[in-house]
Design a protein around this motif. Structure first.
Motif, mmCIF file in Angstrom:
data_model
loop_
_atom_site.group_PDB
_atom_site.id
_atom_site.type_symbol
_atom_site.label_atom_id
_atom_site.label_comp_id
_atom_site.label_asym_id
_atom_site.label_seq_id
_atom_site.Cartn_x
_atom_site.Cartn_y
_atom_site.Cartn_z
ATOM 1 N N UNK A 191 0.835 -1.211 0.000
ATOM 2 C CA UNK A 191 0.000 0.000 0.000
ATOM 3 C C UNK A 191 0.866 1.257 0.000
ATOM 4 N N UNK A 192 1.921 1.239 0.780
ATOM 5 C CA UNK A 192 2.808 2.404 0.846
ATOM 6 C C UNK A 192 3.503 2.619 -0.500
ATOM 7 N N UNK A 229 2.738 6.032 -3.842
ATOM 8 C CA UNK A 229 3.585 6.908 -4.646
ATOM 9 C C UNK A 229 3.059 7.019 -6.082
ATOM 10 N N UNK A 230 2.282 6.047 -6.526
ATOM 11 C CA UNK A 230 1.749 6.057 -7.888
ATOM 12 C C UNK A 230 0.474 6.894 -8.021
ATOM 13 N N UNK A 231 -0.155 7.234 -6.925
ATOM 14 C CA UNK A 231 -1.446 7.933 -6.952
ATOM 15 C C UNK A 231 -1.357 9.278 -7.675
ATOM 16 N N UNK A 232 -0.202 9.891 -7.647
ATOM 17 C CA UNK A 232 -0.046 11.229 -8.211
ATOM 18 C C UNK A 232 0.690 11.205 -9.551
ATOM 19 N N UNK A 264 1.040 -0.129 -12.544
ATOM 20 C CA UNK A 264 1.977 -0.059 -11.414
ATOM 21 C C UNK A 264 1.466 -0.803 -10.200
ATOM 22 N N UNK A 265 0.178 -0.641 -9.896
ATOM 23 C CA UNK A 265 -0.398 -1.370 -8.761
ATOM 24 C C UNK A 265 -0.380 -2.878 -9.010
ATOM 25 N N UNK A 266 -0.658 -3.278 -10.265
ATOM 26 C CA UNK A 266 -0.592 -4.710 -10.607
ATOM 27 C C UNK A 266 0.808 -5.265 -10.434
ATOM 28 N N UNK A 268 4.767 -8.348 -7.485
ATOM 29 C CA UNK A 268 6.102 -8.294 -6.909
ATOM 30 C C UNK A 268 6.048 -8.620 -5.423
ATOM 31 N N UNK A 269 5.064 -8.044 -4.722
ATOM 32 C CA UNK A 269 4.910 -8.325 -3.294
ATOM 33 C C UNK A 269 4.632 -9.789 -3.025
#
Length: 173
Positions: free
Chosen positions: A60-61, A65-68, A78-80, A85-86
């Motif tokens: 989540x953290x 950083x991708x939100x903006x 990026x979230x995918x 990756x996680x």
């Protein structure tokens, strides 16, 4: 200036032939590992596990950083990526934990086997279980006798894996 033979301190006594530079076969018990070298591998591996868990637990953290970034496609991909990756880092951390645990067990087994002067020791589960535990185990070894250790298999798990891969590639040609 250092001793030119200092790198040979941890060699088995039988290296160099029957009457070689490092002695004859006296004291050669079929194994020799450098415990300090094995221990030096454990610390970086443990640090990697901490880093991998941080990636797994901090998705989540990282995604914040991708939100903006200003592009919904970039945010979605990026979230995918961070999610995949996680997951991968979490799996890696779980397996690395097992490796670290087995390395500690092997070090303890080799150290105890050396103290007990066990010949041809290798840290299989069965051999580790045969090593003495506590005062009663030591007494049994001294007064009843030491159990016979399993012999190292002809081919290791890594060799079997390599042979399997080679067979698969040979079949394709």
């Amino acid at each position: 200036m250092g001793d030119p033979d200092a790198r040979n301190v941890n060699r088995a006594p039988s290296e160099g032939g029957e009457h070689g530079k490092y002695g004859g076969n006296e004291g050669a018990d079929g194994y020799k590992i450098e415990i300090a070298s094995v221990k030096s591998v454990i610390a970086p591996l443990e640090e990697s596990v901490v880093g991998a868990r941080a990636v797994k637990n901090g998705q989540e953290k990282l995604s914040a950083y991708l939100k903006h970034c200003g592009a919904p496609e970039l945010l979605s991909s990026g979230e995918g990526f961070i999610k995949a990756w996680g997951f991968g880092m979490g799996e890696l951390a779980d397996h690395a934990d097992v490796v670290v645990e087995r390395l500690y067990e092997a070090i303890a087994g080799y150290m105890l086997a050396e103290l007990m002067r066990v010949k041809d020791f290798w840290p299989s589960d069965a051999n580790m279980a045969k090593l003495p535990q506590g005062a009663a185990g030591n007494w049994s070894w001294e007064h009843v006798g030491a159990p016979e250790m399993e012999k190292r298999p002809e081919s290791s798990g890594l060799q079997k894996f390599r042979d399997q891969i080679v067979r698969e590639y040979e079949d394709e040609s």
